[in-house]
Scaffold this motif. Structure first.
Motif, PDB file in Angstrom:
ATOM      1  N   ASN A 182       0.863  25.672 -13.276  1.00 20.80           N
ATOM      2  CA  ASN A 182       1.834  25.455 -14.349  1.00 20.80           C
ATOM      3  C   ASN A 182       3.048  26.358 -14.198  1.00 20.80           C
ATOM      4  O   ASN A 182       2.983  27.404 -13.546  1.00 20.80           O
ATOM      5  CB  ASN A 182       1.164  25.669 -15.707  1.00 20.80           C
ATOM      6  N   ASN A 183       4.143  25.931 -14.808  1.00 20.91           N
ATOM      7  CA  ASN A 183       5.427  26.627 -14.707  1.00 20.91           C
ATOM      8  C   ASN A 183       5.874  27.047 -16.109  1.00 20.91           C
ATOM      9  O   ASN A 183       6.141  26.201 -16.954  1.00 20.91           O
ATOM     10  CB  ASN A 183       6.442  25.659 -14.079  1.00 20.91           C
ATOM     11  N   ILE A 184       5.943  28.349 -16.341  1.00 21.13           N
ATOM     12  CA  ILE A 184       6.430  28.884 -17.613  1.00 21.13           C
ATOM     13  C   ILE A 184       7.926  29.127 -17.478  1.00 21.13           C
ATOM     14  O   ILE A 184       8.363  29.822 -16.554  1.00 21.13           O
ATOM     15  CB  ILE A 184       5.719  30.211 -17.975  1.00 21.13           C
ATOM     16  N   GLN A 185       8.714  28.564 -18.394  1.00 24.56           N
ATOM     17  CA  GLN A 185      10.174  28.631 -18.278  1.00 24.56           C
ATOM     18  C   GLN A 185      10.780  29.453 -19.407  1.00 24.56           C
ATOM     19  O   GLN A 185      11.100  28.918 -20.470  1.00 24.56           O
ATOM     20  CB  GLN A 185      10.756  27.211 -18.289  1.00 24.56           C
ATOM     21  N   PRO A 186      10.962  30.770 -19.204  1.00 31.10           N
ATOM     22  CA  PRO A 186      11.586  31.583 -20.247  1.00 31.10           C
ATOM     23  C   PRO A 186      13.061  31.242 -20.405  1.00 31.10           C
ATOM     24  O   PRO A 186      13.742  30.844 -19.459  1.00 31.10           O
ATOM     25  CB  PRO A 186      11.432  33.021 -19.733  1.00 31.10           C
ATOM     26  N   GLY A 187      13.552  31.425 -21.633  1.00 32.01           N
ATOM     27  CA  GLY A 187      14.987  31.404 -21.907  1.00 32.01           C
ATOM     28  C   GLY A 187      15.477  32.844 -21.901  1.00 32.01           C
ATOM     29  O   GLY A 187      14.964  33.678 -21.148  1.00 32.01           O
ATOM     30  N   PRO A 188      16.450  33.178 -22.748  1.00 34.11           N
ATOM     31  CA  PRO A 188      16.937  34.563 -22.797  1.00 34.11           C
ATOM     32  C   PRO A 188      15.885  35.497 -23.374  1.00 34.11           C
ATOM     33  O   PRO A 188      15.484  35.349 -24.535  1.00 34.11           O
ATOM     34  CB  PRO A 188      18.177  34.472 -23.698  1.00 34.11           C
ATOM     35  N   ILE A 189      15.418  36.416 -22.545  1.00 32.05           N
ATOM     36  CA  ILE A 189      14.386  37.378 -22.933  1.00 32.05           C
ATOM     37  C   ILE A 189      14.972  38.781 -22.779  1.00 32.05           C
ATOM     38  O   ILE A 189      15.584  39.085 -21.756  1.00 32.05           O
ATOM     39  CB  ILE A 189      13.122  37.228 -22.050  1.00 32.05           C
ATOM     40  N   ASP A 190      14.775  39.607 -23.768  1.00 30.49           N
ATOM     41  CA  ASP A 190      15.341  40.959 -23.788  1.00 30.49           C
ATOM     42  C   ASP A 190      14.628  41.862 -22.777  1.00 30.49           C
ATOM     43  O   ASP A 190      13.506  42.294 -23.002  1.00 30.49           O
ATOM     44  CB  ASP A 190      15.211  41.531 -25.208  1.00 30.49           C
ATOM     45  N   THR A 191      15.268  42.094 -21.630  1.00 27.59           N
ATOM     46  CA  THR A 191      14.729  42.966 -20.579  1.00 27.59           C
ATOM     47  C   THR A 191      15.860  43.830 -20.041  1.00 27.59           C
ATOM     48  O   THR A 191      17.022  43.643 -20.390  1.00 27.59           O
ATOM     49  CB  THR A 191      14.172  42.134 -19.409  1.00 27.59           C
ATOM     50  N   GLU A 192      15.504  44.744 -19.137  1.00 22.76           N
ATOM     51  CA  GLU A 192      16.536  45.573 -18.483  1.00 22.76           C
ATOM     52  C   GLU A 192      17.548  44.695 -17.733  1.00 22.76           C
ATOM     53  O   GLU A 192      18.743  44.995 -17.691  1.00 22.76           O
ATOM     54  CB  GLU A 192      15.883  46.525 -17.471  1.00 22.76           C
ATOM     55  N   LEU A 193      17.055  43.630 -17.126  1.00 19.25           N
ATOM     56  CA  LEU A 193      17.925  42.763 -16.330  1.00 19.25           C
ATOM     57  C   LEU A 193      18.821  41.881 -17.192  1.00 19.25           C
ATOM     58  O   LEU A 193      19.899  41.483 -16.778  1.00 19.25           O
ATOM     59  CB  LEU A 193      17.073  41.877 -15.409  1.00 19.25           C
ATOM     60  N   ASN A 194      18.365  41.555 -18.395  1.00 24.51           N
ATOM     61  CA  ASN A 194      19.136  40.679 -19.284  1.00 24.51           C
ATOM     62  C   ASN A 194      19.015  41.175 -20.727  1.00 24.51           C
ATOM     63  O   ASN A 194      18.414  40.524 -21.575  1.00 24.51           O
ATOM     64  CB  ASN A 194      18.621  39.236 -19.162  1.00 24.51           C
ATOM     65  N   PRO A 195      19.594  42.349 -21.008  1.00 26.17           N
ATOM     66  CA  PRO A 195      19.420  42.937 -22.345  1.00 26.17           C
ATOM     67  C   PRO A 195      20.094  42.124 -23.447  1.00 26.17           C
ATOM     68  O   PRO A 195      21.156  41.523 -23.228  1.00 26.17           O
ATOM     69  CB  PRO A 195      20.074  44.320 -22.213  1.00 26.17           C
ATOM     70  N   ALA A 196      19.472  42.110 -24.608  1.00 25.70           N
ATOM     71  CA  ALA A 196      20.022  41.369 -25.753  1.00 25.70           C
ATOM     72  C   ALA A 196      21.353  41.958 -26.218  1.00 25.70           C
ATOM     73  O   ALA A 196      22.090  41.332 -26.970  1.00 25.70           O
ATOM     74  CB  ALA A 196      19.014  41.366 -26.892  1.00 25.70           C
ATOM     75  N   SER A 197      21.651  43.178 -25.761  1.00 28.08           N
ATOM     76  CA  SER A 197      22.911  43.833 -26.133  1.00 28.08           C
ATOM     77  C   SER A 197      23.934  43.771 -24.997  1.00 28.08           C
ATOM     78  O   SER A 197      24.993  44.381 -25.062  1.00 28.08           O
ATOM     79  CB  SER A 197      22.643  45.301 -26.470  1.00 28.08           C
ATOM     80  N   GLY A 198      23.615  43.033 -23.930  1.00 30.86           N
ATOM     81  CA  GLY A 198      24.474  43.020 -22.747  1.00 30.86           C
ATOM     82  C   GLY A 198      25.659  42.074 -22.839  1.00 30.86           C
ATOM     83  O   GLY A 198      25.810  41.310 -23.801  1.00 30.86           O
ATOM     84  N   ASP A 199      26.509  42.122 -21.803  1.00 31.47           N
ATOM     85  CA  ASP A 199      27.735  41.304 -21.755  1.00 31.47           C
ATOM     86  C   ASP A 199      27.435  39.806 -21.752  1.00 31.47           C
ATOM     87  O   ASP A 199      28.229  39.006 -22.230  1.00 31.47           O
ATOM     88  CB  ASP A 199      28.551  41.653 -20.501  1.00 31.47           C
ATOM     89  N   TYR A 213      17.389  36.424 -29.030  1.00 29.94           N
ATOM     90  CA  TYR A 213      16.643  36.581 -27.787  1.00 29.94           C
ATOM     91  C   TYR A 213      15.144  36.587 -28.083  1.00 29.94           C
ATOM     92  O   TYR A 213      14.715  36.921 -29.189  1.00 29.94           O
ATOM     93  CB  TYR A 213      17.001  37.914 -27.131  1.00 29.94           C
ATOM     94  N   GLY A 214      14.354  36.250 -27.080  1.00 35.36           N
ATOM     95  CA  GLY A 214      12.904  36.403 -27.169  1.00 35.36           C
ATOM     96  C   GLY A 214      12.481  37.757 -26.624  1.00 35.36           C
ATOM     97  O   GLY A 214      13.298  38.526 -26.096  1.00 35.36           O
ATOM     98  N   THR A 215      11.193  38.046 -26.751  1.00 30.88           N
ATOM     99  CA  THR A 215      10.633  39.296 -26.225  1.00 30.88           C
ATOM    100  C   THR A 215       9.739  39.001 -25.030  1.00 30.88           C
ATOM    101  O   THR A 215       9.280  37.860 -24.845  1.00 30.88           O
ATOM    102  CB  THR A 215       9.795  40.020 -27.294  1.00 30.88           C
ATOM    103  N   VAL A 216       9.475  40.033 -24.252  1.00 32.86           N
ATOM    104  CA  VAL A 216       8.579  39.860 -23.099  1.00 32.86           C
ATOM    105  C   VAL A 216       7.187  39.422 -23.557  1.00 32.86           C
ATOM    106  O   VAL A 216       6.495  38.682 -22.845  1.00 32.86           O
ATOM    107  CB  VAL A 216       8.490  41.160 -22.267  1.00 32.86           C
ATOM    108  N   ASP A 217       6.783  39.837 -24.751  1.00 35.15           N
ATOM    109  CA  ASP A 217       5.467  39.451 -25.256  1.00 35.15           C
ATOM    110  C   ASP A 217       5.390  37.962 -25.585  1.00 35.15           C
ATOM    111  O   ASP A 217       4.303  37.366 -25.541  1.00 35.15           O
ATOM    112  CB  ASP A 217       5.100  40.282 -26.495  1.00 35.15           C
ATOM    113  N   ASP A 218       6.527  37.341 -25.908  1.00 32.14           N
ATOM    114  CA  ASP A 218       6.551  35.899 -26.143  1.00 32.14           C
ATOM    115  C   ASP A 218       6.147  35.147 -24.872  1.00 32.14           C
ATOM    116  O   ASP A 218       5.408  34.161 -24.922  1.00 32.14           O
ATOM    117  CB  ASP A 218       7.946  35.429 -26.578  1.00 32.14           C
ATOM    118  N   VAL A 219       6.657  35.608 -23.747  1.00 37.37           N
ATOM    119  CA  VAL A 219       6.331  34.974 -22.463  1.00 37.37           C
ATOM    120  C   VAL A 219       4.888  35.287 -22.073  1.00 37.37           C
ATOM    121  O   VAL A 219       4.139  34.401 -21.639  1.00 37.37           O
ATOM    122  CB  VAL A 219       7.302  35.436 -21.359  1.00 37.37           C
TER     123      VAL A 219
END
Length: 247
Positions: A182-199, A213-219
């Motif tokens: 199966n393939n899990i497809q996250p959308g915008p998730i708040d991480t170091e690479l894609n922070p919810a406060s980023g540009d 944004y979602g959280t890593v725990d959502d995924v």
């Protein structure tokens, strides 16, 4: 600990931080013994293992660049030696280099393809020699692999679209062994690479139905469900965790 994965073993690539770390911790919380790989950041990987052990779980960290076939094969062999078997493979390692396709260098494009696509091929090929009947292969794709609305992620979205088809094709080949893919497809998730406060956050948030944004725990929660016994009849599926980005 829920115990849904009691007696199972899981191998999670690229799990020293972000979504991968959350997946490893959740699978361990559900009872699985977990091996994680990392390319850099030995301290971060050790911290994930320590957190799992402190909660009463079992985990090991193995250094292996996801694009190095020999290293990944060795890591999976090491895991099987340590834990005796392999039940769940989570292909999480990946990267994005956000810039327009025209501005991207071929080297950058090669890096994204090498890690996001070839890396999944490498780990899955190595794992299939060991994975038990009734096992789980879980790929971490992206909502942009299905519907692309974010400029600057052309090569990334192309690799994630390829993961969709790889998932569907492989599900057909291993289904007679009871293995789901199966393939899990996250959308915008708040991480170091894609922070919810980023540009890049504002347009991504605007694209979601939930306006956040979602959280890593959502995924991690979706991965844990797909890894568990209640998902045994779900295979070849693309399961989107994106706050309605693709709605």
């Amino acid at each position: 600990m829920s115990g849904k994965l009691e007696g199972k073993t899981a191998f999670v690539t690229g799990a020293s931080r972000g979504i991968g770390a959350a997946i490893a911790k959740r699978l361990a919380a559900d009872g699985a013994r977990v091996a994680i790989t990392y390319s850099k950041g030995a301290d971060a990987a050790a911290a994930v293992v320590e957190t799992i052990k402190d909660a009463g779980g079992q985990a090991i960290a193995i250094q292996a660049d996801a694009t190095d076939a020999a290293a990944v094969q060795s890591a999976i062999d090491k895991m099987v030696t340590s834990f005796g078997k392999l039940d769940v493979l989570v292909n999480n390692a990946g990267t994005a280099i956000p810039k327009t396709f025209e501005e991207s260098t071929l080297e950058e494009t090669d890096r994204v393809i090498d890690l996001n696509l070839r890396g999944v091929f490498i780990a899955t090929h190595a794992a299939l020699k060991h994975i038990n009947n009734g096992g789980r292969i879980i790929n971490i794709g992206s909502c942009v692999g299905e519907r692309m609305m974010t400029p600057g992620l052309v090569a990334y979205s192309a690799t994630k679209g390829a993961i969709r088809m790889f998932t569907q094709g492989l599900a057909r080949e291993v289904g007679d062994r009871g293995i789901t893919v199966n393939n899990i497809q996250p959308g915008p998730i708040d991480t170091e690479l894609n922070p919810a406060s980023g540009d890049w956050a504002e347009p991504q948030t605007a694209n979601t139905a939930l306006k956040r944004y979602g959280t890593v725990d959502d995924v991690a929660a979706m991965v844990a469900f797909v890894a568990g016994p209640e998902a045994s009849y779900i295979t070849g599926a693309n399961l989107t965790v994106d706050g309605g980005t693709n709605a």
